[in-house]
Structure formats: C-alpha cells, structure tokens
Design a protein around this motif. Sequence first.
Motif, PDB file in Angstrom:
ATOM      1  N   SER A 144      40.176  22.237   2.968  1.00 25.92           N
ATOM      2  CA  SER A 144      39.468  23.194   1.829  1.00 25.92           C
ATOM      3  C   SER A 144      40.167  22.646   0.533  1.00 25.92           C
ATOM      4  O   SER A 144      39.705  22.599  -0.471  1.00 25.92           O
ATOM      5  N   LYS A 145      41.447  22.009   0.766  1.00 27.38           N
ATOM      6  CA  LYS A 145      42.004  21.614  -0.462  1.00 27.38           C
ATOM      7  C   LYS A 145      41.515  20.204  -0.999  1.00 27.38           C
ATOM      8  O   LYS A 145      41.196  20.309  -2.289  1.00 27.38           O
ATOM      9  N   SER A 181      40.643  28.105  -1.088  1.00 27.44           N
ATOM     10  CA  SER A 181      41.497  27.351  -1.573  1.00 27.44           C
ATOM     11  C   SER A 181      42.941  27.875  -1.856  1.00 27.44           C
ATOM     12  O   SER A 181      44.029  27.105  -1.513  1.00 27.44           O
TER      13      SER A 181
END
Length: 326
Positions: free
Chosen positions: A25-26, A89
């Motif tokens: 996700s990052k 995020s």
Amino acid sequence: NATTFSRIENLSLLNIVVYYIAIISKRLNLIIPFALLISCITVLTSLNQKNELLSFQVSGFSTHRLTRPFFVFGLLCVVISYINIELFSPKALSFIDNFEKKYIQKQHSSISKNINQIELKDKSLIIFEAQNLKDNKIYNAFWIHSVDKIFYIKKLTINKQGSIGCFIDLIERKKDNRLEKTASFEKILIKDLNTKSISCLNDNSVFANLPIYQLLRKYREIDYFPINQRYAIKAHLYYKIVVPWLSIIVLLSVIPSCILSRRIIRNSLIFALAIFGYIVLFSLINSMLILSENQTISPALAIFTVPSFILVVFGARFTKICFRPS
C-alpha cells in the motif's frame, strides 16, 4: 541480546503478512504507474511490430482514438491511487511505523529531544523542548524578540485569550557584544500565544501518514503551526495531489515513441529509456519533497515544477504525433 530476542519471539506470522501488505500500500503510487508503463509499451510495440496499428489507421481509426482506452485505464489508475492515499495508505503507514519501532529499530531513550518553536504575529519566536509542554503549561521557554533581546520564562500558562509567563529574566546584548541579564519580572502577558497554537503542537501525527482531507484541514489553519511544520504540511499535501497523476504523465511520455515505426526506435531502447526515465522522475519528485520539507525550496515550486515541465514537453509531443492528419 535478550531484549532483541524477546521482541522477535513475540512477532507473529500474521503481523509479518500484514506488514508486507502495508508495504505494498505504501509503494502503490510507485507500482501502479510502473505497471501501466510496462503494459502500455508491451501492447503498443507488439501491435506496431505486427503492423496492426497501420491496419487500424488505414481502416479510418485516428491515432488519438486508438490511444483513448489507455487514458481511460490511466484515469482509473489515478482514482485507485487517490483511494489508496485516502483510505488505506494512512493506516498502512501507521502500522509500518509501529511495527518497525517495536521489532526492527533499536530502543531509544524515552525522553524526547525535539525542539518546538512557535512564531508569533510580530515575528518573534517561542522556543522550548517538547518534553516541557504539559497540560497547556510550558516550562523553561525562551521568547526571542531579536538577536539582541531574549526573555527566559520559567513557566508559561496558555489560555484561550493569551499566555501568562511567570518568573522572567530579560537578557540583552551589550555594546561589547555580550548577552547579559538586565532585568527580571514576576509576570508577563503574551497575547499572540494561545491554546490554538499549542493544539497544533500537541498533534503528534506524522504529516506523511495523513490523508489529503486531514492535510487540507491543517492547511486552513496553517498560520498556527511553526514554520517548519508549515513547509511539511504544504509539501505532503501537494505531493499527494500530484503523485497519482504519474499514470497519465507516463502515458503521455511513452505512447508517441511506441506508435512510431519500429525502424525509427527499437523496442528494447523504448523499454530501457522509459524505465530509466520513470525511475529518475519518481526519484526527482521525492527529492523535491525532502527539500521542501526542510525549507530549502518553496513546496509549490518543488512539487509542481517537474510534473508541469514534463506535461508541457511530452504533451506537446503527444499532440504533434497523435493528432497529426492521417
């Protein structure tokens, strides 16, 4: 050592799996445009190699019409990036920070050494250690009027209307350039320092971990934040607005090269230059984020300049090649 072993021993398989999902996700803002870049080059160069692009053009399809599905998919990628920034995020980044502090990073002293500074309307500064802020009271603060006039305040009590300082020493610069205590006061009133200013400092959220809507809230109240935090808020807000549009920038950059005849540009060269260019672009934007966070350059200038330049240059090239008469 024993402490490190006990920390690793408490690590579960579920935490490891969630950690790597959070990493994805990052990095999604890097992965999505890169995947779009590779797929776009693969499809268009394959069509070009088999002369299918030429067949479409002969049958009446204009070049820009052929590229329309790529931009539709590119806009979908932009939407997915914004959804990730807003919903997934922030939680992922917080989880990564907590995970790394608990299992990876070495234990540090619990005493915070951060220095806070608050700029007042008259451009003077209140400076104090973060650990000395308790229950809207600041201990051992310095009120810097100028390089020649400084107040040392033993205790500051912050209210909605202002702040009352107790046990103050005035330090002034003498003609021989020495700083010397010249007076003492029991109380002093600082009207510009209020609970609104302190509430901004009490927010320990890392700006990089915040979604756009929370950064916008902070942007509306930006005058209450210290100077360094103003730069950080603007930098991360502009960064999170711009980065999802890398998918469109990627398409504008590579499509013209892909639809040119393979006799002009080799496919391997397109792949090599596109991947190298994308890495340089992403690194450059992240470098600008760091520079603007550290007050080296204006956040707006740092974040918007590079993407705007690429949009103008490659947008003009795309228009020239893809909208030329058949």
